[in-house]
Motif scaffolding. Structure first.
Motif, PDB file in Angstrom:
ATOM      1  N   GLY A 112      63.105  66.100   8.701  1.00  0.00           N
ATOM      2  CA  GLY A 112      62.018  66.066   9.407  1.00  0.00           C
ATOM      3  C   GLY A 112      62.048  67.567  10.086  1.00  0.00           C
ATOM      4  N   ILE A 113      62.892  68.071   9.488  1.00  0.00           N
ATOM      5  CA  ILE A 113      62.970  69.827   9.804  1.00  0.00           C
ATOM      6  C   ILE A 113      62.078  70.235   9.554  1.00  0.00           C
ATOM      7  N   ASP A 114      61.312  71.439   9.987  1.00  0.00           N
ATOM      8  CA  ASP A 114      60.133  72.209   9.131  1.00  0.00           C
ATOM      9  C   ASP A 114      61.039  73.561   8.854  1.00  0.00           C
ATOM     10  N   PRO A 115      60.580  73.194   7.658  1.00  0.00           N
ATOM     11  CA  PRO A 115      60.432  74.024   6.442  1.00  0.00           C
ATOM     12  C   PRO A 115      60.542  75.612   6.782  1.00  0.00           C
ATOM     13  N   GLN A 116      59.544  76.195   7.979  1.00  0.00           N
ATOM     14  CA  GLN A 116      59.453  77.242   7.697  1.00  0.00           C
ATOM     15  C   GLN A 116      60.502  78.060   8.102  1.00  0.00           C
ATOM     16  N   LEU A 117      61.316  76.833   9.489  1.00  0.00           N
ATOM     17  CA  LEU A 117      62.408  77.673   9.705  1.00  0.00           C
ATOM     18  C   LEU A 117      63.774  77.815   8.900  1.00  0.00           C
ATOM     19  N   TYR A 118      63.405  76.840   7.564  1.00  0.00           N
ATOM     20  CA  TYR A 118      64.292  77.696   7.020  1.00  0.00           C
ATOM     21  C   TYR A 118      63.752  79.100   5.898  1.00  0.00           C
ATOM     22  N   GLU A 119      62.348  78.672   6.173  1.00  0.00           N
ATOM     23  CA  GLU A 119      61.810  79.929   5.049  1.00  0.00           C
ATOM     24  C   GLU A 119      62.415  81.613   6.026  1.00  0.00           C
ATOM     25  N   ALA A 120      61.955  81.270   7.756  1.00  0.00           N
ATOM     26  CA  ALA A 120      62.265  82.393   8.066  1.00  0.00           C
ATOM     27  C   ALA A 120      64.234  82.305   8.265  1.00  0.00           C
TER      28      ALA A 120
ATOM     29  N   ILE B 148      72.994  75.594   7.497  1.00  0.00           N
ATOM     30  CA  ILE B 148      72.869  74.570   8.328  1.00  0.00           C
ATOM     31  C   ILE B 148      73.824  75.015   9.511  1.00  0.00           C
ATOM     32  N   TRP B 149      74.520  75.811  10.042  1.00  0.00           N
ATOM     33  CA  TRP B 149      75.062  75.845  11.124  1.00  0.00           C
ATOM     34  C   TRP B 149      73.464  76.166  12.363  1.00  0.00           C
ATOM     35  N   HIS B 150      73.221  76.638  12.031  1.00  0.00           N
ATOM     36  CA  HIS B 150      71.762  77.594  13.023  1.00  0.00           C
ATOM     37  C   HIS B 150      70.114  76.672  13.084  1.00  0.00           C
ATOM     38  N   ILE B 151      70.095  76.229  11.538  1.00  0.00           N
ATOM     39  CA  ILE B 151      68.780  74.885  11.871  1.00  0.00           C
ATOM     40  C   ILE B 151      69.190  73.783  11.637  1.00  0.00           C
ATOM     41  N   THR B 152      69.989  73.498  10.344  1.00  0.00           N
ATOM     42  CA  THR B 152      69.849  71.356  10.167  1.00  0.00           C
ATOM     43  C   THR B 152      70.787  71.293  11.755  1.00  0.00           C
ATOM     44  N   LEU B 153      71.844  71.576  12.002  1.00  0.00           N
ATOM     45  CA  LEU B 153      72.845  71.064  12.637  1.00  0.00           C
ATOM     46  C   LEU B 153      71.929  70.626  14.569  1.00  0.00           C
ATOM     47  N   PRO B 154      71.649  72.006  14.812  1.00  0.00           N
ATOM     48  CA  PRO B 154      70.926  71.795  15.848  1.00  0.00           C
ATOM     49  C   PRO B 154      69.482  70.559  15.864  1.00  0.00           C
ATOM     50  N   GLY B 155      68.798  70.786  14.493  1.00  0.00           N
ATOM     51  CA  GLY B 155      67.613  70.157  13.977  1.00  0.00           C
ATOM     52  C   GLY B 155      68.000  68.329  14.096  1.00  0.00           C
ATOM     53  N   ILE B 156      68.905  67.989  14.524  1.00  0.00           N
ATOM     54  CA  ILE B 156      69.042  66.086  14.610  1.00  0.00           C
ATOM     55  C   ILE B 156      70.053  66.279  15.331  1.00  0.00           C
TER      56      ILE B 156
ATOM     57  N   MET C 159      51.867  73.887   2.752  1.00  0.00           N
ATOM     58  CA  MET C 159      52.377  72.979   3.317  1.00  0.00           C
ATOM     59  C   MET C 159      53.412  72.420   1.392  1.00  0.00           C
ATOM     60  N   SER C 160      53.047  71.772   1.195  1.00  0.00           N
ATOM     61  CA  SER C 160      53.716  70.375  -0.124  1.00  0.00           C
ATOM     62  C   SER C 160      54.238  70.724  -0.811  1.00  0.00           C
ATOM     63  N   HIS C 161      54.264  72.479  -1.290  1.00  0.00           N
ATOM     64  CA  HIS C 161      55.228  73.064  -2.071  1.00  0.00           C
ATOM     65  C   HIS C 161      56.264  73.576  -1.220  1.00  0.00           C
ATOM     66  N   LYS C 162      56.278  73.660  -0.026  1.00  0.00           N
ATOM     67  CA  LYS C 162      57.360  74.284   0.470  1.00  0.00           C
ATOM     68  C   LYS C 162      58.458  72.836   0.980  1.00  0.00           C
ATOM     69  N   VAL C 163      57.743  71.626   1.398  1.00  0.00           N
ATOM     70  CA  VAL C 163      58.590  70.771   0.935  1.00  0.00           C
ATOM     71  C   VAL C 163      59.233  70.227  -0.290  1.00  0.00           C
ATOM     72  N   LYS C 164      58.544  70.265  -0.946  1.00  0.00           N
ATOM     73  CA  LYS C 164      59.566  69.933  -2.996  1.00  0.00           C
ATOM     74  C   LYS C 164      60.125  71.570  -2.495  1.00  0.00           C
ATOM     75  N   ALA C 165      59.847  72.857  -2.369  1.00  0.00           N
ATOM     76  CA  ALA C 165      61.310  73.532  -2.564  1.00  0.00           C
ATOM     77  C   ALA C 165      62.226  73.609  -1.252  1.00  0.00           C
ATOM     78  N   ARG C 166      62.399  72.663  -0.825  1.00  0.00           N
ATOM     79  CA  ARG C 166      63.339  71.998   0.030  1.00  0.00           C
ATOM     80  C   ARG C 166      64.122  70.814  -0.950  1.00  0.00           C
TER      81      ARG C 166
END
Lengths: 306, 539, 305
Positions: A192-200, A212-220, C1-8
Motif C-alpha cells: 500500500g505504500i505509494d510507489p511515487q515515494l520510491y521513485e522520488a 527501506i529505512w526511509h520509506i518502507t519502514l516509516p510507511g508501515i 499508475m499501473s505500470h509503476k505498481v508493476k515495477a515495484r
C-alpha cells in the motif's frame, strides 16, 4: 454546562444513528458471547464446584489468589511467563516484518511467490504434530539437527531435557510456525505504500537500504505499532498446549508458565478457583503491558490503538 | 472521556451479573412403574430386562474411545436385554477430562456416567450427581452383590468414605501386571547367567553395553529401556525398593523420598544413566520406543506388559535367534525380591440422579456379571471372536489372534473389555500369548510372596485410596506442589544438571516446607480407614 | 499508475539504474529466499515422505531426505477413517458460511467504529479491545451456549464466533485510512451511511477484505476445540476434530496398538501424516488466489493522536 453537554450528546446521537445500527450486531455479539460469560471469572473468588454452580460453592474471597501467590511456583511462573514473552517480542515479533520486507524486495517473481506460499504453510500444521516433529528432529541419536551438528564436528545434544535450551527451542518453533502467516499483514501493508515515494527516492539516488529505512519502514510504522500492541497480550498468554507437549520435569525451571500452572490446577486437579485466579493474574499482567505499550506508543509515534 | 468509558464498561459488567443464570437443577423423578424381579424363579436372569426397547444416555470415553452403540458386543447386549445406550459425546471427542467437566457444568447429566478416576465419580456422588447404589444392588443386582460378598477388595474399591457405593468397578481377576524381560539370546551369546540380584543386573547390563551382543561392531546397545519414558525413572527405583511415591511399611505410610533407600536408589540410577546402561533418550523415547529399539536390535532389557514376548514371533526373521525371556524381579540390595506392579479393581460406571429408571440400569449392570454377560465382555461374540470346544474350553479365533491389531485392541474395537463395571478375567492375556509368555506368567503366579498384599491400591504407580472429602482437596493441593517438584529434581539428578548429594538436604527441607508431613498424615488417615473398613489385608 | 505498481512488484528498483550494490542486494535477498524455502519446506517435505514410508523407518529416524520403501498404504488407511468425507464437507461448510458470518459482523462493526462521528466511539472500541486480554474461559462460555440452547447445533459454530477482535481492528484501521473526502462527497450527495458503507467503502477495501477473510478462513478451517465440545452428533463434526482425535489417540492408545516391524506398511503416525497432507491441500489451493489481492495494498495503522 450540563445542559449543553447533554444537548450535544443528543445531537451526536442523531448524527450517528445509522452508524449505531451498523454497530449493533457486533455489539450484541460481544455482550452475549464475550461479556456475559465473563461473569464466570468470579470463580476466582469461590471454592468452585462445577456441578453445584455458584450457588452451591463457598465464597472464599481472595484465598485462591493467596494460595497461588504464596505457593512455591508463583515467582517461577511469573518469571518464565515474562521471559517467554520477552523472547517472543524480540524474535517472533520482528521476524514477520523482516520476512515481509524480504518478500517484497525480492526480484524473481517465481521465487517470491514460492517463498510467500511456503512460509505460510507451517501455520496449518497442528501444534501436536509440530511438537512431535521438534522432538524427532532434536533427538540426540536420530534427529536431523544433531546429525548436522555432528557433521560440523559438534557433539550431539539432548536439547529437550536441559532447561537452558527450552526457551530457544520454543521460540524457534513458534517462529517457524507463525512468521509466514503473520507476515501477511505486513506484506499487504507494504503493497500500500505509494510507489511515487520510491521513485522520488530513486531520483535522489537513494540505495536499497536507504529506501527501506526511509520509506518502507516509516510507511508501515502504524501497522507495526498496532500489531505490537495487539500482540503483546497474546505473547504473555503463552499457550499451554505446546508447552505441555515440549516440557519435561527437568525443564520446568524455565518452561513452567502461568498457563501451564493454571492447566495443572484446573483440568488436572479440578481446582477451578485457583486456575481462574492464576488466569486472572496472567490477564492483568497482559493488560498492564498493553496499556503501557499504548501509552509509550502514543508518546513516541503519536499513534495508539485507542 | 476515557474515564467515562471505563465506568460504562464496569456498569455493563455489573448489569449483566444477574443475567447469569446458575445451573437450574431439575430433581429427578424415579420411575414408579412396578418392577419385575431381576431373576426368574429358577434363578436364571430374566431376559429381556424390559419388554420395550429402552434407551439411556451414557457418558463414557475410555482411552479416547467414546461409547459406541454400534459395537457388536453392545448390539448383542441390546438384543438380549432390550436396553440400548446413546453416547452424549461424539465419536470424535478426544478429551475426556474437558468433556466430563463440561457435562457437569451444563447440569444435564447423562443417565449413566463412567469416568477415568474413582475420586471424581465419588465427588460427583457426594454432590448429588450420582445415586448411591447400595439399596439398588441389594434388591436388583444379585450377581454384583454376590461378587461383593465374596471379594472384599472389590466391594471396598466401590465404597466411598461416606459408606455409599456410587459406581460399579471393573474387577480384575489377574494379579500380575508387568514383568521383567531380558534378551535371552544376548545372555547366551555373552555366556551370562540370568541376573538374580540388582548387583548382578548391573554386571549384565554393563556387559550388554560393552561386549557388543548385537555383533555390529558398534557400541550402540541400549541395555535398559522403556516405552513409558515419562514414568520410568520412578519404576527403576523399585530395583532398590524405593520410589517417588507413598508406600506402606509396617502399617505406616511413608513417603519414600524421605527414606534411606531413596539415597541408594537415586545414586545408583544416576550412575547407571551416566554409564549408558539406561537409554540416554528415555525421557522422550515415547510409546514406539520398544518397537524401534527391539527391531533395530539395540534394546536389552525392559519392564513391561506381557506383550513384550510377541516380538519373539515377529522379529527372528530379521534378527536370527531373537528371544525375549521373562525373568524374576532382581533382588534388591537387601536380598528381597518384590514385584511392585499389580492389578487392582479399576473404576467403572455409575447411575446419575437424573436417570429416570435406575432400576432397569442396575439390572443391566448386573447382567454384565452373569456368565453370558461376562463372556460377551471378555471374549466377545461366540463363533466370531471365540469358540467353545466340547469340553467347554474357550479359544479365541484367528479374527482375534491374527488381526493386524493386538488381541486387546481387537476385542476393544468390538466393544469388549470396555471401562464398565464387569469382571475382567484377563484370559485374553493368557490364551493369546506364546510359550515364553506362558512361562513368565507361571513364574510370577507361582511366587505370590513377590506381591505385597498389604499395599493399598495404586493406579499408574500412584496411591489410589479413599479420602475424606475435606482431606482430598488439601491432599491434591499439597501434592500438586510436591509431585512436579520431585520429578523435576529426580530428572535433574539423573541428567547430571544438579548433584544429588549436594542437593539432598535442601531437597528434604523443601519437601517439608511444601507440606509433605500433612500429606503423609492425610494418607495415614486414609490408610487407617482402608484397614478399618475391615478388609485391607484379607484377600 | 499501473505500470509503476508493476515495477515495484518487480523488486523495488523501478528503472534500469542498476548499480553493483543493487545486484548484490538482489542476490543476497534471493539466497535468503531460498534458505527460507528450505527451512519451511523441509518439515513439510518430511511429513510427505514420512507419510509414504514404512513406519519402522520413520520411527527410528532413518527417514530423512527420501522415503524408504514408499507405499500409499497410509493414504488408503487415512481415507478409511470413519466420517472422513462428512467431516470434510462440514469443514467446508463451516469455513465458507462461517467466513460470511464473520465478515458481515466484522465489517459493519469495524466501519462504525472507524467513523469519528460515532457516539461513544472510544467506549465501544475499548469494549471490543478489552476482550483481547480478558476472556471468560472455557466453562463459562460453554454455559452460555447451553443457556442459549445452542449445544450440538451448527449455529453455535457459525454464530458463536462472529468476531475476532484482532481481525476487526485490522478492518477498522483500514477504513480509517480511506480518505475522508470520499465520505464527505457522498454525504453531500445525500447518501446514507449504509450506502456509503456498501457502495464506497466495501468495494475500496478488497485487499483488506481478502486478508481478513483469509485470516478468518484459516481460523475456521483449523478450529477444533469448540466444535469438539459443542457438537455431539458425529454428522456435524469438522475435519480438524477427527484429526485431533487421531493425534491424541496416538499417545493414549499406542500402548495397546499393533507392534511395528520392518514389514508394517502403515502405522498411526504415518496415517496422521497422510491426513495432515490431505487437510492442508484445500488451503494451499485457495491461497494463491487470495495472494493477488495483496498487490493493491492494505495498511493497518493506529489512531493518530
Amino acid at each position: 454546562m450540563g445542559l449543553s453537554r447533554s444537548r450535544s450528546l443528543k445531537k451526536r446521537f442523531i448524527g450517528s444513528w445509522q452508524l449505531l445500527i451498523l454497530l449493533l450486531p457486533g455489539l450484541i455479539w460481544y455482550i452475549l458471547f464475550c461479556y456475559r460469560p465473563m461473569i464466570g471469572l468470579r470463580m476466582a473468588f469461590y471454592d468452585y464446584n462445577v456441578f453445584r454452580g455458584f450457588e452451591g460453592s463457598t465464597f472464599v474471597g481472595l484465598d485462591n489468589f493467596k494460595t497461588y501467590v504464596m505457593g512455591p511456583d508463583f515467582f517461577r511462573t511469573i518469571k518464565n511467563t515474562l521471559f517467554i514473552a520477552l523472547w517472543q517480542m524480540l524474535i517472533c515479533f520482528p521476524a514477520p516484518i523482516l520476512l515481509a520486507i524480504i518478500i517484497t524486495e525480492m526480484r524473481f517473481n517465481v521465487l517470491k511467490k514460492i517463498v510467500q506460499t511456503v512460509t505460510f504453510i507451517p501455520y496449518f500444521i497442528s501444534a501436536v504434530v509440530v511438537c512431535g516433529m521438534v522432538v524427532n528432529f532434536l533427538s540426540p541419536s536420530t534427529g536431523i539437527i544433531n546429525k548436522f551438528i555432528e557433521l560440523f564436528g559438534g557433539e550431539a545434544t539432548y536439547f529437550m531435557v536441559y532447561p537452558q535450551y527450552f526457551r530457544p527451542v520454543y521460540t524457534l518453533m513458534t517462529l517457524w510456525q507463525t512468521a509466514g502467516f503473520n507476515a501477511i499483514v505486513y506484506i499487504a501493508a507494504l503493497m500500500g505504500i505509494d510507489p511515487q515515494l520510491y521513485e522520488a527516492a530513486l531520483v535522489d539516488g537513494a540505495g536499497r537500504f536507504q529506501r527501506i529505512w526511509h520509506i518502507t519502514l516509516p510507511g508501515i510504522i502504524p501497522t507495526i505499532v498496532t500489531m505490537f500492541i495487539m500482540n503483546i497480550g497474546k505473547m504473555v498468554k503463552v499457550g499451554y498446549e505446546s508447552i505441555l507437549l515440549l516440557y519435561q520435569p527437568s525443564t520446568y525451571s524455565t518452561a513452567d508458565v502461568i498457563s501451564t500452572y493454571s492447566f495443572r490446577m484446573g483440568i488436572q486437579n479440578g481446582d477451578y478457583g485457583i486456575a481462574t485466579a492464576a488466569g486472572l493474574f496472567e490477564a492483568i499482567i497482559a493488560l498492564i503491558l498493553v496499556v503501557a505499550a499504548n501509552k509509550v506508543s502514543k508518546r513516541l509515534t503519536e499513534s495508539a490503538l485507542w | 472521556m476515557k474515564k467515562t468509558a471505563f465506568i460504562l464498561l464496569l456498569a455493563l459488567i455489573a448489569l449483566s451479573m444477574p443475567v447469569m443464570a446458575g445451573g437450574s437443577k431439575e430433581s429427578s423423578a424415579s420411575a414408579a412403574a412396578p418392577q419385575t424381579p431381576t431373576l426368574n424363579e429358577d434363578g436364571t436372569f430374566h431376559l429381556p430386562i424390559t419388554d420395550k426397547k429402552t434407551e439411556f444416555s451414557i457418558f463414557l470415553n475410555f482411552n479416547n474411545m467414546p461409547f459406541d452403540p454400534n459395537w457388536k458386543v453392545w448390539q448383542k447386549l441390546e438384543e438380549l436385554t432390550n436396553i440400548r445406550f446413546k453416547s452424549v459425546i461424539s465419536q470424535s471427542n478426544s478429551n475426556e477430562d474437558e468433556a466430563y467437566n463440561l457435562m457437569l457444568s451444563s447440569g444435564n447429566l447423562a443417565d449413566v456416567i463412567g469416568y477415568v478416576n474413582a475420586s471424581d465419580l465419588e465427588k460427583l456422588g457426594r454432590d448429588g450427581g450420582l445415586l448411591p447404589l447400595n439399596d439398588l444392588i441389594d434388591e436388583y443386582a444379585p450377581h454384583i452383590k454376590a461378587l461383593m460378598d465374596s471379594n472384599p477388595a472389590f466391594k471396598q474399591y466401590a465404597t466411598s468414605t461416606d459408606g455409599n457405593i456410587y459406581f460399579i468397578p471393573k474387577n480384575q481377576t489377574l494379579k500380575f501386571a508387568e514383568f521383567w524381560f531380558i534378551r535371552g539370546d544376548w545372555l547366551e551369546k555373552l555366556g551370562l547367567e540370568v541376573p538374580t540380584t540388582v548387583d548382578e543386573l548391573y554386571d549384565v547390563l554393563t556387559a550388554f553395553r560393552n561386549e557388543d551382543p548385537n555383533g555390529n561392531g558398534l557400541k550402540d546397545e541400549i541395555p535398559l529401556f522403556d516405552r513409558a519414558g515419562w514414568k520410568m525413572p520412578d519404576e527403576y527405583l523399585y530395583l532398590w525398593d524405593t520410589s517417588i511415591e507413598f508406600y506402606v511399611r509396617d502399617g505406616k505410610i511413608v513417603y519414600e523420598p524421605l527414606e534411606e533407600n531413596f539415597k541408594t536408589g537415586v545414586r545408583n540410577l544416576v550412575k547407571w544413566y551416566q554409564e549408558g546402561l539406561i537409554d540416554p533418550e528415555i525421557f522422550t523415547r515415547g510409546p514406539k520406543g520398544r518397537d524401534t529399539l527391539l527391531a533395530a536390535n539395540l534394546g536389552g532389557m525392559t519392564h513391561d506388559w506381557i506383550s513384550a514376548v510377541d516380538y519373539n514371533t515377529k522379529l527372528p526373521a530379521t534378527i536370527p535367534g531373537f528371544k525375549m525371556i521373562g525373568i524374576a524381579p532382581p533382588a534388591d540390595q537387601n536380598g528381597v525380591v518384590k514385584e511392585r506392579t499389580m492389578r487392582y479393581p479399576g473404576v467403572g460406571w455409575g447411575i446419575s440422579t437424573q436417570c429416570k429408571d435406575p432400576v432397569t440400569v442396575m439390572k443391566f449392570m448386573d447382567f454384565l456379571f452373569t456368565e453370558t454377560g461376562s463372556n460377551l465382555m471378555n471374549w466377545g461374540l461366540e463363533g466370531e471372536s471365540y469358540t467353545v470346544d466340547e469340553n467347554g474350553n474357550k479359544q479365541f479365533t484367528d479374527a482375534v489372534l491374527k488381526s493386524d491389531q493386538t488381541p486387546v485392541g481387537y476385542l476393544r474395537s468390538i466393544g469388549a473389555l470396555y471401562r464398565v463395571g464387569m469382571n475382567q478375567t484377563g484370559e485374553y492375556e493368557i490364551v493369546s500369548t506364546n510359550d515364553e509368555g506362558k512361562a513368565v506368567i507361571d513364574l510370577y503366579e507361582s511366587h505370590p510372596e513377590w506381591y505385597d498384599m498389604t499395599q493399598p491400591p495404586y493406579a499408574d504407580g500412584e496411591l489410589d485410596m479413599k479420602y475424606f472429602p475435606e482431606d482430598e482437596i488439601r491432599y491434591e493441593r499439597i501434592m500438586g506442589q510436591i509431585q512436579p517438584y520431585v520429578e523435576e529434581k529426580l530428572q535433574g539428578w539423573i541428567l547430571g544438571t544438579s548433584d544429588f548429594d549436594a542437593d539432598y538436604d535442601s531437597f528434604i527441607k523443601e519437601l517439608h516446607t511444601r507440606g509433605i508431613d500433612e500429606a503423609i498424615e492425610i494418607n495415614q488417615r486414609a490408610y487407617d480407614y482402608y484397614i478399618e473398613s475391615g478388609l485391607g489385608s484379607s484377600n | 499508475m499501473s505500470h509503476k505498481v508493476k515495477a515495484r512488484n518487480n523488486g523495488g528498483s523501478a528503472v534500469g539504474i542498476e548499480s553493483r550494490g543493487e545486484i548484490a542486494f538482489d542476490i543476497v535477498v534471493a539466497i535468503i529466499g531460498v534458505l527460507l524455502i528450505l527451512v519451511c519446506v523441509y518439515p513439510i517435505y518430511y511429513v510427505v515422505i514420512a507419510s509414504i514410508s514404512r513406519p519402522l523407518y520413520v520411527e527410528n529416524g532413518e527417514v530423512m531426505f527420501r522415503p524408504i520403501m514408499a507405499n500409499l498404504e497410509s493414504y488408503k488407511e487415512a481415507l478409511k477413517t470413519p466420517y472422513l468425507w462428512a467431516s470434510f464437507g462440514n469443514s467446508l461448510f463451516y469455513t465458507l458460511f462461517g467466513v460470511l458470518v464473520n465478515m458481515a459482523f466484522s465489517t459493519t462493526m469495524a466501519y462504525a467504529l472507524s467513523r469519528p462521528r460515532l457516539i461513544f466511539r472510544k467506549f465501544f472500541t475499548l469494549l471490543a479491545v478489552f476482550t483481547m486480554w480478558f476472556s471468560a474461559g472455557i466453562i463459562p462460555l460453554y454455559m452460555t451456549f447451553r443457556d442459549f440452547g445452542l449445544l450440538d447445533s451448527r449455529a453455535a459454530i457459525l454464530f458463536g464466533f462472529c468476531i475476532n477482535t484482532y481481525n476487526m481492528i485490522i478492518l477498522k484501521s483500514f477504513f480509517e485510512q480511506v480518505p475522508s473526502s470520499l465520505e464527505e462527497a457522498a454525504f453531500i450527495d445525500g447518501a446514507s451511511d449504509f450506502r456509503i458503507f456498501t457502495q464506497i467503502y466495501l468495494p475500496l477495501s478488497k485487499p483488506a477484505l481478502a486478508t481478513v477473510g483469509l485470516f478468518y478462513a484459516v481460523t475456521r478451517w483449523n478450529g477444533y476445540f469448540w466444535p469438539m465440545n459443542l457438537l455431539t452428533s458425529d454428522s456435524k463434526v469438522p475435519l480438524q476434530v477427527l484429526l485431533k482425535k487421531l493425534l491424541v489417540d496416538r499417545t493414549a492408545n499406542e500402548m495397546e496398538s499393533a507392534i511395528i516391524t520392518a514389514e508394517s506398511l502403515s502405522s498411526q503416525t504415518t496415517v496422521i501424516y497422510a491426513l495432515i497432507i490431505l487437510a492442508i491441500i484445500p488451503m494451499i489451493i485457495v491461497y494463491p488466489f487470495i495472494q493477488k489481492y495483496f498487490k493493491s495494498g492494505l495498511t493497518i495503522g493506529a489512531n493518530k493522536g
